[in-house]
Design a protein around this motif. Structure first.
Motif, PDB file in Angstrom:
ATOM      1  N   GLY A   9       0.818  -1.205   0.000  1.00  0.00           N
ATOM      2  CA  GLY A   9       0.000   0.000   0.000  1.00  0.00           C
ATOM      3  C   GLY A   9       0.850   1.253   0.000  1.00  0.00           C
ATOM      4  N   GLY A  10       0.183   2.398   0.008  1.00  0.00           N
ATOM      5  CA  GLY A  10       0.916   3.654   0.042  1.00  0.00           C
ATOM      6  C   GLY A  10       0.135   4.777  -0.598  1.00  0.00           C
ATOM      7  N   LEU A  11       0.850   5.826  -0.957  1.00  0.00           N
ATOM      8  CA  LEU A  11       0.267   7.030  -1.547  1.00  0.00           C
ATOM      9  C   LEU A  11       0.599   7.062  -3.036  1.00  0.00           C
ATOM     10  CD1 LEU A  11      -1.008   9.874  -1.309  1.00  0.00           C
ATOM     11  CD2 LEU A  11       1.286  10.721  -0.742  1.00  0.00           C
ATOM     12  N   VAL A  12      -0.413   7.337  -3.834  1.00  0.00           N
ATOM     13  CA  VAL A  12      -0.224   7.411  -5.282  1.00  0.00           C
ATOM     14  C   VAL A  12      -1.136   8.495  -5.827  1.00  0.00           C
ATOM     15  CG1 VAL A  12      -1.960   5.636  -5.753  1.00  0.00           C
ATOM     16  CG2 VAL A  12      -0.110   6.001  -7.391  1.00  0.00           C
ATOM     17  N   GLN A  13      -0.743   9.093  -6.927  1.00  0.00           N
ATOM     18  CA  GLN A  13      -1.587  10.100  -7.565  1.00  0.00           C
ATOM     19  C   GLN A  13      -2.684   9.434  -8.377  1.00  0.00           C
ATOM     20  OE1 GLN A  13       1.056  12.706  -9.785  1.00  0.00           O
ATOM     21  NE2 GLN A  13       1.031  14.179  -8.101  1.00  0.00           N
ATOM     22  N   ALA A  14      -3.760  10.141  -8.567  1.00  0.00           N
ATOM     23  CA  ALA A  14      -4.844   9.644  -9.405  1.00  0.00           C
ATOM     24  C   ALA A  14      -4.300   9.284 -10.788  1.00  0.00           C
ATOM     25  CB  ALA A  14      -5.946  10.698  -9.523  1.00  0.00           C
ATOM     26  N   GLY A  15      -4.772   8.154 -11.295  1.00  0.00           N
ATOM     27  CA  GLY A  15      -4.281   7.646 -12.566  1.00  0.00           C
ATOM     28  C   GLY A  15      -3.111   6.695 -12.436  1.00  0.00           C
ATOM     29  N   GLY A  16      -2.533   6.636 -11.255  1.00  0.00           N
ATOM     30  CA  GLY A  16      -1.385   5.777 -11.024  1.00  0.00           C
ATOM     31  C   GLY A  16      -1.775   4.352 -10.693  1.00  0.00           C
ATOM     32  N   SER A  17      -0.758   3.554 -10.342  1.00  0.00           N
ATOM     33  CA  SER A  17      -0.949   2.127 -10.081  1.00  0.00           C
ATOM     34  C   SER A  17      -0.270   1.720  -8.780  1.00  0.00           C
ATOM     35  CB  SER A  17      -0.365   1.297 -11.225  1.00  0.00           C
ATOM     36  OG  SER A  17      -1.000   1.563 -12.442  1.00  0.00           O
ATOM     37  N   LEU A  18      -0.816   0.683  -8.171  1.00  0.00           N
ATOM     38  CA  LEU A  18      -0.208   0.033  -7.014  1.00  0.00           C
ATOM     39  C   LEU A  18      -0.501  -1.451  -7.129  1.00  0.00           C
ATOM     40  CD1 LEU A  18      -1.106   2.199  -3.864  1.00  0.00           C
ATOM     41  CD2 LEU A  18       1.181   1.815  -4.801  1.00  0.00           C
ATOM     42  N   ARG A  19       0.379  -2.262  -6.536  1.00  0.00           N
ATOM     43  CA  ARG A  19       0.109  -3.688  -6.454  1.00  0.00           C
ATOM     44  C   ARG A  19       0.150  -4.105  -4.993  1.00  0.00           C
ATOM     45  NH1 ARG A  19       2.870  -9.262  -8.684  1.00  0.00           N
ATOM     46  NH2 ARG A  19       4.390  -8.878  -7.022  1.00  0.00           N
ATOM     47  N   LEU A  20      -0.975  -4.617  -4.514  1.00  0.00           N
ATOM     48  CA  LEU A  20      -1.044  -5.157  -3.171  1.00  0.00           C
ATOM     49  C   LEU A  20      -0.709  -6.643  -3.193  1.00  0.00           C
ATOM     50  CD1 LEU A  20      -4.336  -3.528  -1.823  1.00  0.00           C
ATOM     51  CD2 LEU A  20      -2.001  -2.633  -1.773  1.00  0.00           C
ATOM     52  N   SER A  21      -0.021  -7.081  -2.150  1.00  0.00           N
ATOM     53  CA  SER A  21       0.301  -8.493  -1.991  1.00  0.00           C
ATOM     54  C   SER A  21      -0.312  -9.014  -0.699  1.00  0.00           C
ATOM     55  CB  SER A  21       1.813  -8.699  -1.936  1.00  0.00           C
ATOM     56  OG  SER A  21       2.432  -8.278  -3.132  1.00  0.00           O
ATOM     57  N   CYS A  22      -0.716 -10.266  -0.740  1.00  0.00           N
ATOM     58  CA  CYS A  22      -1.243 -10.938   0.448  1.00  0.00           C
ATOM     59  C   CYS A  22      -0.473 -12.242   0.609  1.00  0.00           C
ATOM     60  CB  CYS A  22      -2.730 -11.200   0.302  1.00  0.00           C
ATOM     61  SG  CYS A  22      -3.453 -12.131   1.675  1.00  0.00           S
ATOM     62  N   ALA A  23       0.383 -12.292   1.606  1.00  0.00           N
ATOM     63  CA  ALA A  23       1.132 -13.510   1.905  1.00  0.00           C
ATOM     64  C   ALA A  23       0.326 -14.364   2.868  1.00  0.00           C
ATOM     65  CB  ALA A  23       2.483 -13.150   2.518  1.00  0.00           C
ATOM     66  N   THR A  24       0.136 -15.625   2.524  1.00  0.00           N
ATOM     67  CA  THR A  24      -0.688 -16.505   3.351  1.00  0.00           C
ATOM     68  C   THR A  24       0.174 -17.592   3.995  1.00  0.00           C
ATOM     69  OG1 THR A  24      -1.252 -18.254   1.756  1.00  0.00           O
ATOM     70  CG2 THR A  24      -2.470 -16.178   1.596  1.00  0.00           C
ATOM     71  N   SER A  25      -0.263 -18.052   5.138  1.00  0.00           N
ATOM     72  CA  SER A  25       0.425 -19.153   5.811  1.00  0.00           C
ATOM     73  C   SER A  25      -0.537 -19.825   6.782  1.00  0.00           C
ATOM     74  CB  SER A  25       1.661 -18.650   6.566  1.00  0.00           C
ATOM     75  OG  SER A  25       1.297 -17.705   7.551  1.00  0.00           O
ATOM     76  N   GLY A  26      -0.223 -21.059   7.133  1.00  0.00           N
ATOM     77  CA  GLY A  26      -0.986 -21.750   8.160  1.00  0.00           C
ATOM     78  C   GLY A  26      -2.235 -22.457   7.680  1.00  0.00           C
ATOM     79  N   PHE A  27      -2.481 -22.492   6.364  1.00  0.00           N
ATOM     80  CA  PHE A  27      -3.620 -23.246   5.856  1.00  0.00           C
ATOM     81  C   PHE A  27      -3.310 -23.743   4.446  1.00  0.00           C
ATOM     82  CE2 PHE A  27      -5.213 -19.913   3.019  1.00  0.00           C
ATOM     83  CZ  PHE A  27      -4.812 -18.735   3.634  1.00  0.00           C
ATOM     84  N   THR A  28      -4.132 -24.686   3.972  1.00  0.00           N
ATOM     85  CA  THR A  28      -3.915 -25.264   2.650  1.00  0.00           C
ATOM     86  C   THR A  28      -4.446 -24.301   1.596  1.00  0.00           C
ATOM     87  OG1 THR A  28      -4.126 -27.484   3.578  1.00  0.00           O
ATOM     88  CG2 THR A  28      -4.343 -27.261   1.190  1.00  0.00           C
ATOM     89  N   PHE A  29      -3.547 -23.672   0.900  1.00  0.00           N
ATOM     90  CA  PHE A  29      -3.866 -22.586  -0.022  1.00  0.00           C
ATOM     91  C   PHE A  29      -4.979 -22.963  -1.005  1.00  0.00           C
ATOM     92  CE2 PHE A  29      -2.786 -18.580  -1.846  1.00  0.00           C
ATOM     93  CZ  PHE A  29      -2.792 -18.705  -3.226  1.00  0.00           C
ATOM     94  N   ASP A  30      -4.867 -24.111  -1.631  1.00  0.00           N
ATOM     95  CA  ASP A  30      -5.804 -24.489  -2.686  1.00  0.00           C
ATOM     96  C   ASP A  30      -7.216 -24.771  -2.165  1.00  0.00           C
ATOM     97  OD1 ASP A  30      -3.787 -26.243  -5.209  1.00  0.00           O
ATOM     98  OD2 ASP A  30      -3.943 -24.139  -4.619  1.00  0.00           O
ATOM     99  N   ASP A  31      -7.391 -24.883  -0.874  1.00  0.00           N
ATOM    100  CA  ASP A  31      -8.719 -25.150  -0.311  1.00  0.00           C
ATOM    101  C   ASP A  31      -9.530 -23.878  -0.089  1.00  0.00           C
ATOM    102  OD1 ASP A  31      -7.759 -27.927   1.876  1.00  0.00           O
ATOM    103  OD2 ASP A  31      -8.166 -27.831  -0.280  1.00  0.00           O
ATOM    104  N   TYR A  32      -8.942 -22.734  -0.396  1.00  0.00           N
ATOM    105  CA  TYR A  32      -9.541 -21.467  -0.004  1.00  0.00           C
ATOM    106  C   TYR A  32      -9.850 -20.551  -1.184  1.00  0.00           C
ATOM    107  CZ  TYR A  32      -8.881 -22.210   4.969  1.00  0.00           C
ATOM    108  OH  TYR A  32      -8.983 -22.681   6.249  1.00  0.00           O
TER     109      TYR A  32
END
Length: 126
Positions: A9-32
């Motif tokens: 996350g962060g600050l960006v000007q209108a028209g710009g881009s950001l990429r959010l990431s979600c790191a997962t752990s502690g569960f079976t990824f493909d089941d969710y």
């Protein structure tokens, strides 16, 4: 322990881009189904997008369709939200969430999903 950690996350000007990431752990990824919600103080939390980790089927809120893209990387048990052409109204705290029972548009309406991240702020300036 199931855990989700958001980053990017962060600050960006209108028209710009950001990429959010979600790191997962502690569960079976493909089941969710894993997805993104956002909330502005004083407003109801909104489902933004979700993806089935097993088959990659995606869903989007109408407000972000065509601008945001959700994806997953199974080798890293991670989910991403690429946000392009950002608008000031996209400003919010974004949360990653996961659930093994709900999927699709129903997932995006639930407030009682199994796992939630701590949230990350995205600010879009005009």
């Amino acid at each position: 322990e199931a855990k989700l950690v958001e980053s990017g996350g962060g600050l960006v000007q209108a028209g710009g881009s950001l990429r959010l990431s979600c790191a997962t752990s502690g569960f079976t990824f493909d089941d969710y189904t894993i997805g993104w919600f956002r909330q502005v103080p004083g407003k109801q939390r909104e489902g933004v997008s979700c993806i089935s980790a097993a088959d990659g089927i995606t869903h989007y809120a109408d407000s972000v369709k065509g601008r945001f893209t959700i994806s997953r990387e199974r080798a890293k048990n991670a989910v991403y939200l690429q946000m392009n052409n950002l608008k000031p109204e996209d400003t919010a705290v974004y949360y990653c969430a996961a659930d093994s029972n709900f999927y699709g548009r129903l997932f995006m309406t639930r407030g009682d999903l199994e796992v939630w991240g701590q949230g990350i702020l995205v600010t879009v300036s005009s």
